[in-house]
Design a protein around this motif. Structure first.
Motif, PDB file in Angstrom:
ATOM      1  N   VAL A  77      13.022 -34.593 -38.805  1.00 33.58           N
ATOM      2  CA  VAL A  77      12.210 -33.781 -39.698  1.00 33.58           C
ATOM      3  C   VAL A  77      12.322 -32.321 -39.267  1.00 33.58           C
ATOM      4  CG1 VAL A  77      10.088 -34.078 -38.353  1.00 33.58           C
ATOM      5  CG2 VAL A  77       9.932 -33.556 -40.768  1.00 33.58           C
ATOM      6  N   LYS A  78      12.296 -31.431 -40.249  1.00 31.09           N
ATOM      7  CA  LYS A  78      12.373 -29.993 -39.979  1.00 31.09           C
ATOM      8  C   LYS A  78      11.333 -29.287 -40.827  1.00 31.09           C
ATOM      9  CE  LYS A  78      15.294 -25.990 -40.188  1.00 31.09           C
ATOM     10  NZ  LYS A  78      16.427 -25.354 -40.821  1.00 31.09           N
ATOM     11  N   VAL A  79      10.608 -28.361 -40.203  1.00 32.61           N
ATOM     12  CA  VAL A  79       9.603 -27.559 -40.903  1.00 32.61           C
ATOM     13  C   VAL A  79      10.094 -26.120 -40.953  1.00 32.61           C
ATOM     14  CG1 VAL A  79       7.216 -26.749 -40.901  1.00 32.61           C
ATOM     15  CG2 VAL A  79       7.743 -29.043 -40.070  1.00 32.61           C
ATOM     16  N   ASP A  80      10.170 -25.557 -42.154  1.00 32.15           N
ATOM     17  CA  ASP A  80      10.511 -24.152 -42.317  1.00 32.15           C
ATOM     18  C   ASP A  80       9.212 -23.355 -42.178  1.00 32.15           C
ATOM     19  OD1 ASP A  80      11.370 -21.640 -42.979  1.00 32.15           O
ATOM     20  OD2 ASP A  80      12.472 -22.278 -44.756  1.00 32.15           O
ATOM     21  N   GLU A  81       9.012 -22.782 -41.012  1.00 27.56           N
ATOM     22  CA  GLU A  81       7.751 -22.114 -40.696  1.00 27.56           C
ATOM     23  C   GLU A  81       7.524 -20.844 -41.509  1.00 27.56           C
ATOM     24  OE1 GLU A  81       7.698 -21.703 -36.478  1.00 27.56           O
ATOM     25  OE2 GLU A  81       7.737 -23.863 -36.164  1.00 27.56           O
ATOM     26  N   ASP A  82       8.558 -20.323 -42.150  1.00 28.46           N
ATOM     27  CA  ASP A  82       8.402 -19.140 -42.996  1.00 28.46           C
ATOM     28  C   ASP A  82       7.644 -19.471 -44.283  1.00 28.46           C
ATOM     29  OD1 ASP A  82       9.754 -17.547 -41.191  1.00 28.46           O
ATOM     30  OD2 ASP A  82      11.701 -17.895 -42.155  1.00 28.46           O
ATOM     31  N   TYR A  83       7.777 -20.717 -44.760  1.00 31.08           N
ATOM     32  CA  TYR A  83       7.126 -21.116 -46.004  1.00 31.08           C
ATOM     33  C   TYR A  83       5.849 -21.922 -45.787  1.00 31.08           C
ATOM     34  CZ  TYR A  83      11.379 -19.590 -48.276  1.00 31.08           C
ATOM     35  OH  TYR A  83      12.429 -18.838 -48.718  1.00 31.08           O
TER      36      TYR A  83
ATOM     37  N   ALA B 173       2.392 -25.827 -39.314  1.00 31.92           N
ATOM     38  CA  ALA B 173       2.901 -27.121 -38.888  1.00 31.92           C
ATOM     39  C   ALA B 173       4.190 -26.911 -38.112  1.00 31.92           C
ATOM     40  CB  ALA B 173       3.148 -28.019 -40.082  1.00 31.92           C
ATOM     41  N   LYS B 174       4.407 -27.756 -37.120  1.00 29.31           N
ATOM     42  CA  LYS B 174       5.614 -27.660 -36.309  1.00 29.31           C
ATOM     43  C   LYS B 174       6.105 -29.068 -36.006  1.00 29.31           C
ATOM     44  CE  LYS B 174       7.432 -25.924 -32.004  1.00 29.31           C
ATOM     45  NZ  LYS B 174       7.142 -25.296 -30.724  1.00 29.31           N
ATOM     46  N   ALA B 175       7.421 -29.244 -36.055  1.00 27.44           N
ATOM     47  CA  ALA B 175       8.011 -30.524 -35.673  1.00 27.44           C
ATOM     48  C   ALA B 175       8.112 -30.548 -34.156  1.00 27.44           C
ATOM     49  CB  ALA B 175       9.378 -30.695 -36.318  1.00 27.44           C
ATOM     50  N   GLU B 176       7.129 -31.160 -33.518  1.00 23.90           N
ATOM     51  CA  GLU B 176       7.060 -31.191 -32.061  1.00 23.90           C
ATOM     52  C   GLU B 176       8.138 -32.107 -31.469  1.00 23.90           C
ATOM     53  OE1 GLU B 176       5.357 -29.758 -28.624  1.00 23.90           O
ATOM     54  OE2 GLU B 176       4.744 -29.255 -30.642  1.00 23.90           O
ATOM     55  N   HIS B 177       8.287 -33.288 -32.045  1.00 20.08           N
ATOM     56  CA  HIS B 177       9.301 -34.244 -31.587  1.00 20.08           C
ATOM     57  C   HIS B 177      10.033 -34.813 -32.810  1.00 20.08           C
ATOM     58  CE1 HIS B 177       7.910 -34.212 -27.447  1.00 20.08           C
ATOM     59  NE2 HIS B 177       6.685 -34.276 -27.910  1.00 20.08           N
ATOM     60  N   PRO B 178      10.984 -34.070 -33.371  1.00 23.92           N
ATOM     61  CA  PRO B 178      11.662 -34.527 -34.588  1.00 23.92           C
ATOM     62  C   PRO B 178      12.458 -35.815 -34.399  1.00 23.92           C
ATOM     63  CG  PRO B 178      12.725 -32.577 -33.727  1.00 23.92           C
ATOM     64  CD  PRO B 178      11.484 -32.785 -32.920  1.00 23.92           C
TER      65      PRO B 178
ATOM     66  N   VAL C 298      10.548 -41.355 -38.483  1.00 28.43           N
ATOM     67  CA  VAL C 298      11.027 -42.638 -39.015  1.00 28.43           C
ATOM     68  C   VAL C 298      11.681 -42.470 -40.382  1.00 28.43           C
ATOM     69  CG1 VAL C 298       9.416 -44.041 -37.704  1.00 28.43           C
ATOM     70  CG2 VAL C 298       8.755 -43.205 -39.955  1.00 28.43           C
ATOM     71  N   GLY C 299      11.623 -41.279 -40.971  1.00 30.42           N
ATOM     72  CA  GLY C 299      12.298 -40.996 -42.234  1.00 30.42           C
ATOM     73  C   GLY C 299      11.593 -41.526 -43.465  1.00 30.42           C
ATOM     74  N   CYS C 300      10.292 -41.722 -43.406  1.00 30.46           N
ATOM     75  CA  CYS C 300       9.564 -42.300 -44.540  1.00 30.46           C
ATOM     76  C   CYS C 300       9.387 -41.311 -45.697  1.00 30.46           C
ATOM     77  CB  CYS C 300       8.214 -42.827 -44.093  1.00 30.46           C
ATOM     78  SG  CYS C 300       7.048 -41.556 -43.570  1.00 30.46           S
ATOM     79  N   GLY C 301       9.359 -40.004 -45.403  1.00 35.98           N
ATOM     80  CA  GLY C 301       9.240 -38.987 -46.444  1.00 35.98           C
ATOM     81  C   GLY C 301       7.820 -38.668 -46.868  1.00 35.98           C
ATOM     82  N   ARG C 302       6.829 -39.226 -46.210  1.00 40.92           N
ATOM     83  CA  ARG C 302       5.438 -38.941 -46.589  1.00 40.92           C
ATOM     84  C   ARG C 302       5.085 -37.471 -46.384  1.00 40.92           C
ATOM     85  NH1 ARG C 302       2.263 -44.122 -43.993  1.00 40.92           N
ATOM     86  NH2 ARG C 302       3.391 -45.692 -45.173  1.00 40.92           N
TER      87      ARG C 302
ATOM     88  N   THR D  78       4.319 -26.638 -50.513  1.00 40.65           N
ATOM     89  CA  THR D  78       5.259 -25.511 -50.530  1.00 40.65           C
ATOM     90  C   THR D  78       6.712 -25.937 -50.300  1.00 40.65           C
ATOM     91  OG1 THR D  78       4.920 -25.113 -48.180  1.00 40.65           O
ATOM     92  CG2 THR D  78       3.510 -23.891 -49.706  1.00 40.65           C
ATOM     93  N   HIS D  79       6.954 -27.235 -50.191  1.00 39.51           N
ATOM     94  CA  HIS D  79       8.297 -27.773 -49.984  1.00 39.51           C
ATOM     95  C   HIS D  79       8.968 -27.167 -48.743  1.00 39.51           C
ATOM     96  CE1 HIS D  79       7.826 -29.481 -53.944  1.00 39.51           C
ATOM     97  NE2 HIS D  79       7.560 -28.284 -54.421  1.00 39.51           N
ATOM     98  N   SER D  80       8.196 -26.999 -47.693  1.00 35.86           N
ATOM     99  CA  SER D  80       8.732 -26.399 -46.481  1.00 35.86           C
ATOM    100  C   SER D  80       9.199 -27.438 -45.468  1.00 35.86           C
ATOM    101  CB  SER D  80       7.692 -25.467 -45.839  1.00 35.86           C
ATOM    102  OG  SER D  80       6.533 -26.199 -45.501  1.00 35.86           O
ATOM    103  N   ILE D  81       9.134 -28.712 -45.824  1.00 36.29           N
ATOM    104  CA  ILE D  81       9.548 -29.774 -44.917  1.00 36.29           C
ATOM    105  C   ILE D  81      10.752 -30.498 -45.511  1.00 36.29           C
ATOM    106  CG2 ILE D  81       8.852 -31.938 -43.805  1.00 36.29           C
ATOM    107  CD1 ILE D  81       6.030 -30.931 -43.823  1.00 36.29           C
ATOM    108  N   SER D  82      11.704 -30.804 -44.650  1.00 32.58           N
ATOM    109  CA  SER D  82      12.870 -31.571 -45.074  1.00 32.58           C
ATOM    110  C   SER D  82      13.214 -32.602 -44.008  1.00 32.58           C
ATOM    111  CB  SER D  82      14.058 -30.648 -45.330  1.00 32.58           C
ATOM    112  OG  SER D  82      14.386 -29.949 -44.157  1.00 32.58           O
ATOM    113  N   ILE D  83      13.867 -33.657 -44.455  1.00 28.77           N
ATOM    114  CA  ILE D  83      14.355 -34.684 -43.542  1.00 28.77           C
ATOM    115  C   ILE D  83      15.869 -34.685 -43.635  1.00 28.77           C
ATOM    116  CG2 ILE D  83      14.435 -37.167 -43.068  1.00 28.77           C
ATOM    117  CD1 ILE D  83      11.592 -37.358 -44.109  1.00 28.77           C
ATOM    118  N   TYR D  84      16.507 -34.660 -42.496  1.00 24.70           N
ATOM    119  CA  TYR D  84      17.956 -34.730 -42.453  1.00 24.70           C
ATOM    120  C   TYR D  84      18.362 -35.838 -41.487  1.00 24.70           C
ATOM    121  CZ  TYR D  84      17.517 -32.053 -38.099  1.00 24.70           C
ATOM    122  OH  TYR D  84      17.188 -31.641 -36.847  1.00 24.70           O
ATOM    123  N   PHE D  85      19.594 -36.239 -41.533  1.00 27.03           N
ATOM    124  CA  PHE D  85      20.070 -37.348 -40.714  1.00 27.03           C
ATOM    125  C   PHE D  85      21.188 -36.896 -39.795  1.00 27.03           C
ATOM    126  CE2 PHE D  85      18.168 -39.106 -44.466  1.00 27.03           C
ATOM    127  CZ  PHE D  85      17.410 -40.160 -43.981  1.00 27.03           C
TER     128      PHE D  85
END
Length: 73
Positions: free
Chosen positions: A10-16, A45-50, A54-58, A65-72
């Motif tokens: 998980v990644k959080v774009d802290e600018d948004y 919000a911060k991704a402390e331990h990305p 588990v990739g659930c997308g919740r 603000t769509h500032s969170i994304s999940i990548y693999f």
């Protein structure tokens, strides 16, 4: 060739991020992946331990603000 298992991150774009922390409360890992932190005197919000994602997308669905994304990886 073998099977390759994708591991979600998980990644959080802290600018948004506005600091609503909907993502933190939506995460089933109960604060192990996403946490609240202070950035420039504001709570974000911060991704402390990305790597524990588990990739659930919740969190993605909970973010207004769509500032969170999940990548693999």
């Amino acid at each position: 060739m073998g099977f390759y298992r994708n591991k979600p991150r998980v990644k959080v774009d802290e600018d948004y991020c506005r600091g609503c922390l909907n993502c933190v409360s939506a995460c089933p890992r109960e604060g192990k992946v996403l946490r609240a932190c202070k950035v420039g005197g504001e709570i974000r919000a911060k991704a402390e331990h990305p790597e524990l994602c588990v990739g659930c997308g919740r969190c993605v669905n909970a973010c207004p603000t769509h500032s969170i994304s999940i990548y693999f990886v």
